[in-house]
Enzyme design. Structure first.
Site, PDB file in Angstrom:
ATOM      1  CB  ALA A  55      -0.886   0.015   1.250  1.00 48.31           C
ATOM      2  CE1 TYR A 120      -3.146   4.767   3.955  1.00 47.75           C
ATOM      3  CE2 TYR A 120      -4.251   5.240   6.029  1.00 47.75           C
ATOM      4  CZ  TYR A 120      -3.600   4.355   5.191  1.00 47.75           C
ATOM      5  OH  TYR A 120      -3.415   3.061   5.593  1.00 47.75           O
TER       6      TYR A 120
END
Ligand SMILES: NC(=O)c1ccc[n+]([C@@H]2O[C@H](COP(=O)([O-])OP(=O)(O)OC[C@H]3O[C@@H](n4cnc5c(N)ncnc54)[C@H](OP(=O)(O)O)[C@@H]3O)[C@@H](O)[C@H]2O)c1
Length: 288
Positions: A55, A120
């Protein structure tokens, strides 16, 4: 197939004793930012399960590079989900407590309303939607929080626990936020829980929460690290109201593992997990 073998969680999964054969390509062999690379690796190796631990999760950097955040956290997850669909492969991918807005005072269940506060969290929520929309019969999304593992978090310059122990080498007084209440989680416990979950005969695709039990703020967690390590450092609580500069973080993002618990999968309390980690990493210094 395990993606992210050099990371905290990836290396913990690889370290588990399992009867499964795990193929763990490095980034040179499988870059999740390349759709071709994802398709090729899955078509070639035909794994039963793909576990994606990769990620872009440097939270402040996602504000600076939102397109990259979407490329890694959403588009790549979509590409992996598509490739898994084609080969009828179970797809396990990870997400975050930061999909929640933090307005609650009790742990968030898997089905509660999401409300991310920064790029995010927005990009991770988009990734969750991409996985579950594209691969409703194959995708398992695991939300977790505040990871620390033996390999450290290279992408964040080390994990929280190791950084606090390093701080004590140079400072006798430190400030630590008391405004965010979280579920810090040891990747050794998480790796075991992930393997149990994907092996479970009653596993159904969808969203799961997997974190160590209990809750604390980062100030309390820091105090526990120093107590267990018998390090004398004064920790002053500081309340930033969830703000990092102009970026907002959730004030409360404790996750309730309700679906995994129904399958008998329960992680230890965060205090026991922290002690276990300190024993493994620092041995005698951690009181063992
Ligand atoms: N850390 C936390 O506090 C936290 C909290 C909540 C959720 N999570 C989620 O939990 C999962 C695991 O986190 P972690 O702390 O174990 O992460 P980590 O330590 O940063 O490891 C990430 C791994 O992904 C690999 N990777 C990154 N970009 C890639 C790409 N484009 N292609 C292939 N591999 C790539 C990295 O490889 P390289 O070595 O090549 O960089 C590394 O092996 C992630 O989804 C993360 O967002 C983490």
């Amino acid at each position: 197939m395990l993606i992210g073998k050099t990371g905290q969680l990836g290396s913990s999964i690889l370290a588990e004793q399992t009867t499964h054969q795990i193929y763990a390509p490095g980034r040179a062999e499988l870059d999740i930012e390349s759709k071709d690379s994802c398709e090729r690796a899955i078509a070639e190796f035909r794994p039963d399960v793909v576990i994606n631990t990769a990620a872009f999760h440097n939270v402040p950097q996602c504000e600076v590079e939102p397109l990259r955040a979407f490329a890694v956290n959403c588009q790549s997850v979509r590409d992996l989900a598509l490739a898994c669909n084609k080969s009828n492969t179970l797809f396990v991918t990870f997400s975050t407590d930061y999909v929640f807005g933090g307005e609650k005072k009790t742990p968030y269940r898997e089905d509660e309303r999401t409300k991310p506060l920064q790029m995010y969290g927005i990009s991770r929520l988009a990734g969750e939607l991409a996985a579950t929309a594209i691969s409703p019969r194959h995708a398992v999304v695991i939300r977790t929080c505040g990871l620390y593992g033996l390999s450290g978090a290279i992408s964040k310059g080390g994990n929280f626990v190791d950084k606090r122990i390093a701080d004590a080498q140079t400072s006798s007084v430190i400030e630590m936020g008391c405004d965010q209440i979280v579920s810090p989680t040891y990747t050794g416990n998480l790796a075991q829980a992930v393997l149990k979950l994907i092996e479970h005969p009653q596993l159904v695709p969808g969203i799961y929460h997997l974190v160590n039990e209990g809750e604390c703020n980062w100030f309390e967690f820091t105090q526990a690290i120093y107590e267990m390590m018998k390090i004398s450092v004064k920790v002053n609580p500081i309340d930033r109201g969830g703000m990092s500069g102009e970026m907002r973080r959730p004030l409360y993002s404790v996750l309730a593992n309700t679906k995994a618990r129904e399958l008998g999968i329960i992680l230890p309390h965060w205090r026991n997990a922290l002690q276990l980690y300190l024993n493994k990493k620092y041995g005698a210094a951690a009181g063992k």
